[in-house]
Design an enzyme around this catalytic site. Structure first.
Site, mmCIF file in Angstrom:
data_model
loop_
_atom_site.group_PDB
_atom_site.id
_atom_site.type_symbol
_atom_site.label_atom_id
_atom_site.label_comp_id
_atom_site.label_asym_id
_atom_site.label_seq_id
_atom_site.Cartn_x
_atom_site.Cartn_y
_atom_site.Cartn_z
ATOM 1 N N LYS A 1 -0.035 -1.259 -0.362
ATOM 2 C CA LYS A 1 -0.053 -0.786 -1.754
ATOM 3 C C LYS A 1 -1.126 0.296 -1.970
ATOM 4 O O LYS A 1 -1.829 0.660 -1.039
ATOM 5 C CB LYS A 1 -0.239 -1.982 -2.692
ATOM 6 C CG LYS A 1 0.758 -3.130 -2.445
ATOM 7 C CD LYS A 1 2.202 -2.749 -2.801
ATOM 8 C CE LYS A 1 3.232 -3.717 -2.235
ATOM 9 N NZ LYS A 1 3.403 -4.966 -2.937
HETATM 10 C C1 LIG Z 1 4.125 -6.274 -3.092
HETATM 11 C C2 LIG Z 1 4.989 -6.676 -4.228
HETATM 12 C C3 LIG Z 1 4.855 -7.881 -4.929
HETATM 13 C C4 LIG Z 1 3.991 -9.023 -4.510
HETATM 14 O O1 LIG Z 1 2.854 -8.719 -3.958
HETATM 15 P P1 LIG Z 1 2.073 -9.681 -2.931
HETATM 16 O O2 LIG Z 1 0.676 -9.233 -3.204
HETATM 17 O O3 LIG Z 1 2.559 -9.310 -1.573
HETATM 18 O O4 LIG Z 1 2.313 -11.092 -3.291
HETATM 19 C C5 LIG Z 1 5.620 -8.087 -6.046
HETATM 20 N N1 LIG Z 1 6.502 -7.179 -6.463
HETATM 21 C C6 LIG Z 1 6.699 -6.029 -5.810
HETATM 22 C C7 LIG Z 1 7.695 -5.071 -6.345
HETATM 23 C C8 LIG Z 1 5.973 -5.744 -4.664
HETATM 24 O O5 LIG Z 1 6.202 -4.611 -3.992
#
Ligand SMILES: *Cc1c(COP(=O)(O)O)cnc(C)c1O
Length: 393
Positions: A194
């Site tokens: 991210k």
């Molecule tokens: C990465 C992601 C999540 C959840 O994130 P985690 O930190 O991996 O639990 C939720 N929604 C979307 C669209 C994502 O890309």
């Protein structure tokens, strides 16, 4: 034989010496779990996004779960989300005990379709099964039409949780995603792929004092320590009052130190992602290859989380799978984001009809994510486009 070029992942974190130094400092400080950096990281996030509160949690999925619980989502109710997203966008609804419903996507942006959302809301109003919560997902980092979603929320009486896990650093109508102007809550993830990372991590932003207090309690096993918030007389200064059932969803001081260190480069990361996305757009346009990019909204500045192309399958010989495998074999880390959630076995077992989201399925069959992350070089983009040209013949 020429040396084999290094494999390019589809995404990865960007860690430098300042991150390592920040982590070493926490290790030496005596605090590693619940320390002062959690509140510092939360303040940094809230200030950056322009929201009153940020509550850090152990990952984005946990953040979505608590967001649903804080809004009172539960059994006998339903929540809706986009049919193209990571499964956590829907799982949070089920984890709260509610039914999960889906909205088809807008094929231009892969965000949820306003037209489909409106049609489904009209039908649900007639049938008397309107959702209590909507989870719009800012797909690939580009904001959904939040103002229109906010108007529908007013008209039909549902609450809004922005799944902004792709979108930290992006903006909508000139304001940062996360300010919750059109929503109750906004959730971010700090997973390594991210915008910034804390290893694993997440946060929930809100302008509501009440929701923030509830989120803090839920992340702390339902416990409250602040004497001002106790409901009964305190038996002593050691006491923590459990007011409801909660979870251990804390983010640690160590992780928040990494998050704070990464924050210093967030705008730089997003700017580099944008530069690379622009370079891909120019090179793909010049190449004349039978692929197209998601379209850019005039109202949103994307955080450029993903570089998704759609293959024009009618104009190429190989299948999407063959293109995928050829690129992987050439060391190009492609990925598909995402398999439509309503077609997942779990959601089919819950009675979801996967056929009811035709644009999601069409998108899924054509989509391919190309490598995009701040450390990617301009020359890597040329290499990816070259490999794509070869993979499409
Ligand atoms: C990465 C992601 C999540 C959840 O994130 P985690 O930190 O991996 O639990 C939720 N929604 C979307 C669209 C994502 O890309």
């Amino acid at each position: 034989m020429p040396d084999r070029l290094p494999n390019l992942p589809y995404s990865c974190q960007t860690i430098d010496a300042t991150d390592a130094a920040a982590l070493r400092e926490v290790l030496a400080s005596g605090w590693i779990a619940r320390g002062p950096r959690i509140a510092q990281f939360e303040k940094q996030l809230a200030d950056y996004c322009g929201a009153r509160h940020a509550v850090a949690v152990c990952n984005g999925s946990a953040g979505l779960h608590l967001a649903g619980l804080a809004l009172g989502l539960g059994p006998g109710q339903s929540g809706w989300t986009s049919s193209i997203s990571f499964v956590a966008s829907a799982n949070c609804l089920r984890l709260c005990g509610a039914e999960a419903g889906f909205v088809d996507i807008d094929p231009d942006t892969a965000n949820l379709s306003l037209a489909d959302l409106t049609a489904r809301l009209e039908a649900a109003a007639v049938a008397g099964n309107l959702p209590r919560v909507l989870v719009p997902v800012h797909f690939a980092g580009q904001a959904c039409p939040l103002a229109e979603i906010g108007e529908l929320a007013q008209r039909y009486g549902f609450r809004v949780i922005e799944d902004a896990c792709h979108a930290l650093g992006g903006s909508y109508r000139g304001e940062k995603i996360g300010n919750c102007r059109y929503s109750d809550l906004t959730v971010f993830s700090f997973h390594p792929v991210k915008s910034i990372t804390t290893g694993e991590g997440g946060a929930i932003l809100t302008n509501s004092d009440e929701l923030a207090a509830r989120l803090r309690r839920l992340r702390h096993n339902g416990l409250v320590r602040d004497t001002a918030e106790l409901r009964e007389p305190s038996p002593g200064p050691w006491y923590m009052e459990q007011q409801e059932l909660g979870f251990n969803y804390w983010l640690t001081d160590l992780q928040c130190a990494l998050g704070l260190s990464q924050f210093a480069r967030l705008d730089q990361f997003v700017a580099r992602r944008r530069e690379l996305a622009d370079l891909y757009a120019r090179r793909l346009a010049e190449s004349g290859l039978p692929v197209r990019l998601l379209s850019r909204s005039t109202e949103a500045e994307s955080a450029h989380h993903l570089l998704v192309i759609r293959l024009d399958l009618g104009r190429i010989k190989p299948t999407r799978r063959e293109v995928f495998e050829r690129l992987q074999a050439a060391g190009i880390g492609v990925q598909v984001h995402y398999y439509p959630i309503p077609a997942q076995p779990y959601y089919r077992s819950q009675g979801t009809d996967p056929q009811a989201y035709p644009e999601a399925w069409r998108y899924y069959e054509e989509a391919l994510s190309l490598p995009l992350y701040p450390a990617l070089k301009d020359a890597d983009v040329e290499r990816v486009v070259g490999a794509l040209r070869e993979a499409l013949v």
